[in-house]
Design a protein around this motif. Structure first.
Motif, PDB file in Angstrom:
ATOM      1  N   ASP A 148      58.014  24.536  44.800  1.00 13.70           N
ATOM      2  CA  ASP A 148      56.925  24.739  45.670  1.00 13.70           C
ATOM      3  C   ASP A 148      56.104  25.904  45.689  1.00 13.70           C
ATOM      4  O   ASP A 148      54.976  26.267  45.589  1.00 13.70           O
ATOM      5  N   THR A 149      57.040  27.024  45.916  1.00 15.29           N
ATOM      6  CA  THR A 149      56.553  28.355  45.852  1.00 15.29           C
ATOM      7  C   THR A 149      55.963  28.902  44.544  1.00 15.29           C
ATOM      8  O   THR A 149      54.891  29.489  44.592  1.00 15.29           O
ATOM      9  N   LEU A 150      56.430  28.624  43.424  1.00 20.41           N
ATOM     10  CA  LEU A 150      56.249  28.961  42.173  1.00 20.41           C
ATOM     11  C   LEU A 150      54.754  28.342  41.794  1.00 20.41           C
ATOM     12  O   LEU A 150      53.899  28.902  41.581  1.00 20.41           O
ATOM     13  N   PHE A 151      54.670  27.105  42.380  1.00 22.12           N
ATOM     14  CA  PHE A 151      53.219  26.434  42.086  1.00 22.12           C
ATOM     15  C   PHE A 151      52.088  26.912  42.788  1.00 22.12           C
ATOM     16  O   PHE A 151      50.877  27.256  42.361  1.00 22.12           O
ATOM     17  N   VAL A 152      52.501  27.483  44.149  1.00 24.25           N
ATOM     18  CA  VAL A 152      51.492  27.929  45.150  1.00 24.25           C
ATOM     19  C   VAL A 152      51.260  29.278  44.318  1.00 24.25           C
ATOM     20  O   VAL A 152      49.955  29.794  44.330  1.00 24.25           O
ATOM     21  N   GLN A 153      52.108  30.271  44.055  1.00 24.99           N
ATOM     22  CA  GLN A 153      52.098  31.650  43.467  1.00 24.99           C
ATOM     23  C   GLN A 153      51.058  31.278  42.290  1.00 24.99           C
ATOM     24  O   GLN A 153      50.190  32.406  41.940  1.00 24.99           O
ATOM     25  N   GLY A 154      51.398  30.183  41.304  1.00 29.15           N
ATOM     26  CA  GLY A 154      50.609  30.350  40.281  1.00 29.15           C
ATOM     27  C   GLY A 154      49.210  29.746  40.269  1.00 29.15           C
ATOM     28  O   GLY A 154      48.279  30.468  39.612  1.00 29.15           O
ATOM     29  N   ASP A 155      48.901  29.079  41.389  1.00 24.23           N
ATOM     30  CA  ASP A 155      47.485  28.886  41.954  1.00 24.23           C
ATOM     31  C   ASP A 155      46.902  30.164  42.270  1.00 24.23           C
ATOM     32  O   ASP A 155      45.685  30.438  42.004  1.00 24.23           O
ATOM     33  N   SER A 156      47.421  30.962  43.198  1.00 24.23           N
ATOM     34  CA  SER A 156      47.039  32.205  43.916  1.00 24.23           C
ATOM     35  C   SER A 156      46.501  33.244  42.498  1.00 24.23           C
ATOM     36  O   SER A 156      45.716  33.773  42.490  1.00 24.23           O
ATOM     37  N   GLU A 157      47.801  33.448  41.753  1.00 23.14           N
ATOM     38  CA  GLU A 157      47.396  34.347  40.707  1.00 23.14           C
ATOM     39  C   GLU A 157      46.504  33.831  39.665  1.00 23.14           C
ATOM     40  O   GLU A 157      45.712  34.726  39.045  1.00 23.14           O
ATOM     41  N   HIS A 158      46.175  32.485  39.224  1.00 22.33           N
ATOM     42  CA  HIS A 158      45.123  32.150  38.734  1.00 22.33           C
ATOM     43  C   HIS A 158      43.887  32.483  39.156  1.00 22.33           C
ATOM     44  O   HIS A 158      42.897  32.950  38.466  1.00 22.33           O
ATOM     45  N   ALA A 159      43.740  32.160  40.321  1.00 22.76           N
ATOM     46  CA  ALA A 159      42.587  32.466  41.302  1.00 22.76           C
ATOM     47  C   ALA A 159      42.069  33.846  40.985  1.00 22.76           C
ATOM     48  O   ALA A 159      40.917  34.123  40.854  1.00 22.76           O
ATOM     49  N   GLU A 160      43.152  34.746  41.122  1.00 23.93           N
ATOM     50  CA  GLU A 160      42.772  36.097  41.032  1.00 23.93           C
ATOM     51  C   GLU A 160      42.332  36.619  39.673  1.00 23.93           C
ATOM     52  O   GLU A 160      41.395  37.231  39.590  1.00 23.93           O
ATOM     53  N   LYS A 161      42.872  35.988  38.898  1.00 25.07           N
ATOM     54  CA  LYS A 161      42.522  36.284  37.579  1.00 25.07           C
ATOM     55  C   LYS A 161      41.044  35.749  37.170  1.00 25.07           C
ATOM     56  O   LYS A 161      40.430  36.499  36.520  1.00 25.07           O
ATOM     57  N   GLN A 162      40.769  34.699  37.629  1.00 25.85           N
ATOM     58  CA  GLN A 162      39.397  34.114  37.297  1.00 25.85           C
ATOM     59  C   GLN A 162      38.455  34.981  38.224  1.00 25.85           C
ATOM     60  O   GLN A 162      37.485  35.472  37.602  1.00 25.85           O
ATOM     61  N   GLN A 163      38.562  35.559  39.395  1.00 21.41           N
ATOM     62  CA  GLN A 163      37.845  36.426  39.936  1.00 21.41           C
ATOM     63  C   GLN A 163      37.456  37.844  39.139  1.00 21.41           C
ATOM     64  O   GLN A 163      36.643  38.198  39.266  1.00 21.41           O
ATOM     65  N   GLU A 164      38.853  38.275  38.593  1.00 22.10           N
ATOM     66  CA  GLU A 164      38.632  39.556  37.906  1.00 22.10           C
ATOM     67  C   GLU A 164      37.823  39.302  36.755  1.00 22.10           C
ATOM     68  O   GLU A 164      37.075  40.033  36.401  1.00 22.10           O
ATOM     69  N   ARG A 165      37.670  38.129  35.996  1.00 22.49           N
ATOM     70  CA  ARG A 165      37.343  37.551  34.801  1.00 22.49           C
ATOM     71  C   ARG A 165      35.656  37.609  35.246  1.00 22.49           C
ATOM     72  O   ARG A 165      34.768  38.134  34.352  1.00 22.49           O
ATOM     73  N   ALA A 166      35.402  36.860  36.312  1.00 20.88           N
ATOM     74  CA  ALA A 166      34.388  36.824  36.701  1.00 20.88           C
ATOM     75  C   ALA A 166      33.438  38.069  37.018  1.00 20.88           C
ATOM     76  O   ALA A 166      32.477  38.512  36.650  1.00 20.88           O
ATOM     77  N   ALA A 167      34.107  38.943  37.860  1.00 21.92           N
ATOM     78  CA  ALA A 167      33.652  40.496  38.019  1.00 21.92           C
ATOM     79  C   ALA A 167      33.211  41.058  36.823  1.00 21.92           C
ATOM     80  O   ALA A 167      32.280  41.846  36.632  1.00 21.92           O
ATOM     81  N   ALA A 168      34.069  41.170  35.924  1.00 20.82           N
ATOM     82  CA  ALA A 168      34.099  41.798  34.676  1.00 20.82           C
ATOM     83  C   ALA A 168      32.895  41.479  33.848  1.00 20.82           C
ATOM     84  O   ALA A 168      32.006  42.034  33.388  1.00 20.82           O
ATOM     85  N   SER A 169      32.901  39.860  33.841  1.00 19.74           N
ATOM     86  CA  SER A 169      31.549  39.591  33.097  1.00 19.74           C
ATOM     87  C   SER A 169      30.241  39.551  33.634  1.00 19.74           C
ATOM     88  O   SER A 169      29.280  40.392  33.125  1.00 19.74           O
ATOM     89  N   GLN A 170      30.263  39.912  35.082  1.00 17.75           N
ATOM     90  CA  GLN A 170      28.917  40.345  35.926  1.00 17.75           C
ATOM     91  C   GLN A 170      28.686  41.715  35.510  1.00 17.75           C
ATOM     92  O   GLN A 170      27.555  41.978  35.168  1.00 17.75           O
ATOM     93  N   GLY A 171      29.868  42.344  35.673  1.00 14.16           N
ATOM     94  CA  GLY A 171      29.632  43.856  35.370  1.00 14.16           C
ATOM     95  C   GLY A 171      29.136  44.206  33.916  1.00 14.16           C
ATOM     96  O   GLY A 171      28.227  44.938  33.718  1.00 14.16           O
ATOM     97  N   ALA A 172      29.535  43.526  32.955  1.00 17.14           N
ATOM     98  CA  ALA A 172      29.241  43.637  31.481  1.00 17.14           C
ATOM     99  C   ALA A 172      27.759  43.173  31.421  1.00 17.14           C
ATOM    100  O   ALA A 172      26.892  43.468  30.539  1.00 17.14           O
ATOM    101  N   ALA A 173      27.445  42.073  32.198  1.00 14.30           N
ATOM    102  CA  ALA A 173      26.153  41.558  31.941  1.00 14.30           C
ATOM    103  C   ALA A 173      25.150  42.376  32.758  1.00 14.30           C
ATOM    104  O   ALA A 173      23.968  42.683  32.315  1.00 14.30           O
TER     105      ALA A 173
END
Length: 179
Positions: A148-173
């Motif tokens: 249960d903990t691993l799957f919650v962590q996986g969701d959280s880490e994935h969401a953080e990486k998505q936010q980082e990618r979005a911020a990076a692509s906005q910065g590049a644009a």
């Protein structure tokens, strides 16, 4: 820890909505607009991340080790692991087919192709969940809590990486527009 490196892959295998949103890539390079600003809609045509076979195998092994699968649980683990491999192969094949056809697609065909990919992933997730449920039922309380903990962590880490990618692509644009 090696497993944390593959948690996004766990999310990929376990959560179809995250899979479809992961690693959005432009379908083709886009030319800047007439005023020299990048096309802000370029990311609308995208294809999900396609993990390499060695990444899938490493993820499965890491998940097996992290969950502490016992010898008794191997008979339940095997169909689950096979389903993950089969799903990864189907995703790979679907992504390759989409990429091959993408240059010739109009916007409606593109959206339909993406919808078909999402529907296929949703079906794969149903079969994966069907294979995982009996395995999860066989877990000890400690294994269940850890899973249960691993799957919650996986969701959280994935969401953080998505936010980082979005911020990076906005910065590049924004960078070319400022020049």
């Amino acid at each position: 820890m090696m497993f944390r490196r593959f948690l996004p892959a766990a999310a990929l295998m376990m959560l179809p909505a995250m899979t479809m949103a992961a690693d959005m890539q432009p379908a083709a390079p886009t030319a800047p607009a007439a005023q020299g600003t990048p096309n802000s809609t370029a990311s609308l045509a995208h294809t999900p991340h396609d993990p390499a076979p060695d990444e899938v195998e490493a993820h499965i092994k890491a998940l097996h080790d992290e969950l502490g699968i016992t010898k008794k649980q191997e008979t339940l683990w095997t169909p689950f692991a096979q389903d993950m491999m089969d799903n990864a192969q189907r995703l790979h094949d679907a992504i390759e087919a989409r990429r091959d056809k993408l240059p010739k697609m109009n916007a409606v065909e593109n959206m339909q192709s993406y919808a078909d990919l999402v529907a296929e992933r949703a079906h794969d997730m149903q079969t994966l969940n069907s294979a995982f449920a009996p395995l999860y039922d066989s877990f000890s309380k400690k294994q269940r809590k850890h899973a249960d903990t691993l799957f919650v962590q996986g969701d959280s880490e994935h969401a953080e990486k998505q936010q980082e990618r979005a911020a990076a692509s906005q910065g590049a644009a924004a960078a070319p527009a400022a020049q």
